[in-house]
Design a protein around this motif. Structure first.
Motif, mmCIF file in Angstrom:
data_model
loop_
_atom_site.group_PDB
_atom_site.id
_atom_site.type_symbol
_atom_site.label_atom_id
_atom_site.label_comp_id
_atom_site.label_asym_id
_atom_site.label_seq_id
_atom_site.Cartn_x
_atom_site.Cartn_y
_atom_site.Cartn_z
ATOM 1 N N GLY A 1 55.179 117.760 131.514
ATOM 2 C CA GLY A 1 55.589 119.160 131.600
ATOM 3 C C GLY A 1 56.721 119.349 132.585
ATOM 4 O O GLY A 1 57.696 120.055 132.321
ATOM 5 N N ALA A 2 56.605 118.697 133.745
ATOM 6 C CA ALA A 2 57.621 118.827 134.783
ATOM 7 C C ALA A 2 58.946 118.235 134.320
ATOM 8 O O ALA A 2 60.014 118.770 134.603
ATOM 9 N N ILE A 3 58.867 117.134 133.585
ATOM 10 C CA ILE A 3 60.086 116.456 133.135
ATOM 11 C C ILE A 3 60.774 117.237 132.026
ATOM 12 O O ILE A 3 61.968 117.517 132.081
ATOM 13 N N PHE B 1 58.088 126.831 124.669
ATOM 14 C CA PHE B 1 58.122 125.939 125.840
ATOM 15 C C PHE B 1 56.744 125.371 126.137
ATOM 16 O O PHE B 1 56.580 124.204 126.461
ATOM 17 N N GLU B 2 55.742 126.265 126.045
ATOM 18 C CA GLU B 2 54.364 125.907 126.326
ATOM 19 C C GLU B 2 53.903 124.665 125.579
ATOM 20 O O GLU B 2 53.122 123.884 126.071
ATOM 21 N N ALA C 1 50.909 118.679 129.337
ATOM 22 C CA ALA C 1 51.834 118.905 130.452
ATOM 23 C C ALA C 1 51.587 117.967 131.627
ATOM 24 O O ALA C 1 52.501 117.613 132.361
ATOM 25 N N GLU C 2 50.318 117.552 131.797
ATOM 26 C CA GLU C 2 50.005 116.730 132.972
ATOM 27 C C GLU C 2 50.017 115.233 132.687
ATOM 28 O O GLU C 2 49.814 114.428 133.583
ATOM 29 N N VAL D 1 51.070 111.652 132.439
ATOM 30 C CA VAL D 1 52.129 110.941 133.159
ATOM 31 C C VAL D 1 52.902 110.068 132.183
ATOM 32 O O VAL D 1 52.328 109.236 131.485
ATOM 33 N N ASP E 1 56.516 110.703 135.765
ATOM 34 C CA ASP E 1 55.900 111.929 136.277
ATOM 35 C C ASP E 1 55.238 112.702 135.135
ATOM 36 O O ASP E 1 55.184 112.222 134.010
ATOM 37 N N MET E 2 54.761 113.912 135.465
ATOM 38 C CA MET E 2 54.092 114.748 134.473
ATOM 39 C C MET E 2 55.074 115.180 133.386
ATOM 40 O O MET E 2 56.181 115.640 133.684
ATOM 41 N N SER F 1 60.465 120.358 131.095
ATOM 42 C CA SER F 1 60.918 121.710 131.417
ATOM 43 C C SER F 1 62.345 121.670 131.955
ATOM 44 O O SER F 1 63.107 122.611 131.787
ATOM 45 N N TYR F 2 62.674 120.563 132.576
ATOM 46 C CA TYR F 2 64.017 120.387 133.118
ATOM 47 C C TYR F 2 65.079 120.426 132.017
ATOM 48 O O TYR F 2 66.196 120.887 132.232
#
Lengths: 205, 164
Positions: free
Chosen positions: A150-152, A50-51, A60-61, A63, A147-148, A154-155
């Motif tokens: 990583g945030a996207i 995942f990392e 991960a950051e 955009v 968006d970032m 991971s979903y």
């Protein structure tokens, strides 16, 4: 994943071919939309921690503009069409000759145009995959986010989260001829979809 | 002056820091960033929680940092080992967003809010108060937590920098 304890290389090859055919059709659709040649890299298929998944698109950051669709049907999964902000702008300009607004904000119209592009590409990816496997597959209405990474991403990994700390994804990179625009197609079948895909394609389990 | 070390927390990972050092995790979407702080001795802990409950785990080797119900006790025992007193600990939460909105609200789509709920439930079992949170919404967050001040700094693309 236990399914890959046996014949792993061959199974990975099959998935690479799935990505190749799906993304190949999507690239053709994009090329028609833009009326210019689109290149495609050989799909990468692997188990990635995942990392490290967000590193494929710059960290991960970073955009990014992401169009997300849930794949429904016999082999459900998640599909992302990801691109950098510059790439999204190049796409909008190339396709619609938009007068682009400044700053990181996109207008409703721009977001809706990008969603529609994602929709068309995912649609051609999935319909070629459905033809190949004989499995009914259909995309949901696309959702878009800026968006970032990583945030996207991971979903899209939640289904894999219950099974371990890595996900199997089919990653295909698109390149515009002049390298101005590049996009990623991530197809992340749900863990239980692999067996169905392999059965449908006649791969010994 | 001592240089502040920033300890990076990965996805489904947890760690502690003290002596003025900081903890940081990037790209929280539906995941929850939980921080715990004992101000008396300046020790801090952070967990990047991905899923609400280990009941749904199907993995052989359970990654206890991944689930709210297992990450909280593990982080507590790590903090206790570092000298923290559970009765002094206060919690702050960030993340738990719903990155994409869909009309059909299936359960896996609500994972962000469920992560927040479960984390709070796990904290309540130890009577640890949640003194601040920045959760929900539809955007990603990067967070940094100082073991010295207990201030949680939250960065997002749309809303800039915020401290709680």
């Amino acid at each position: 994943m236990e399914l890959f304890s046996h014949n792993a290389e061959f199974k990975m090859d099959v998935l690479r071919e799935v990505g190749n055919i799906g993304a190949g059709h999507a690239a053709t659709a994009l090329s028609r939309l833009l009326d210019k040649p689109i290149d495609m890299a050989v799909p990468k298929v692997s188990f990635i921690p995942f990392e490290d998944i967000a590193d494929r698109v710059g960290g991960a950051e970073e955009v990014v503009v992401a169009i997300f669709l849930r794949v429904e049907g016999e082999a459900p999964g998640n599909m992302f069409f990801l691109m950098s902000q510059n790439q999204a702008r190049a796409l909008l300009q190339g396709l619609l000759s938009f007068e682009l607004s400044d700053g990181p904000q996109y207008t409703e119209m721009e977001l809706s145009a990008l969603s529609e592009i994602g929709n068309i590409l995912a649609g051609s990816y999935l319909s070629s995959l459905a033809d190949l496997t004989g499995l009914p597959l259909s995309p949901t209405v696309p959702a878009i986010a800026v968006d970032m990474a990583g945030a996207i991403l991971s979903y899209g990994l939640v289904q894999f989260g219950t099974m371990g700390d890595e996900a199997l994804l089919i990653d295909t990179t698109f390149l515009e001829d002049d390298r101005r625009a590049e996009g990623h197609f991530f197809f992340i079948p749900d863990p239980e979809s692999f067996e169905r895909l392999f059965r449908a394609l006649g791969v010994p389990i | 002056m001592k240089e502040v070390i920033i300890v990076k927390i990965g996805m489904a990972d947890l760690n502690v820091a003290s002596g003025g050092d900081s903890l940081k995790t990037t790209g929280l979407g539906s995941c929850v960033g939980l921080t715990l702080h004992d101000a008396n001795i300046g020790i801090a802990g952070m967990a990047h929680i991905m899923l609400p409950s280990s009941d749904i785990a199907r993995e052989g080797q359970l990654n206890i940092a991944k689930y709210a119900d297992t990450a909280v006790p593990e982080l507590l025992s790590r903090l206790k080992a570092g000298g923290a007193n559970v009765r002094r600990l206060v919690a702050k939460l960030a993340g738990g967003a719903q990155m994409f909105a869909f009309a059909s609200g299936s359960d896996s789509m609500r994972i962000g809010p469920r992560n927040v709920e479960s984390t709070k439930l796990a904290l309540a079992a130890y009577d640890i108060p949640v003194i601040a949170e920045d959760t929900g919404g539809n955007f990603g967050r990067t967070i940094e937590f100082s073991s010295a001040s207990g201030i949680l700094t939250i960065r997002s693309v749309q809303n800039g920098v915020k401290e709680i």
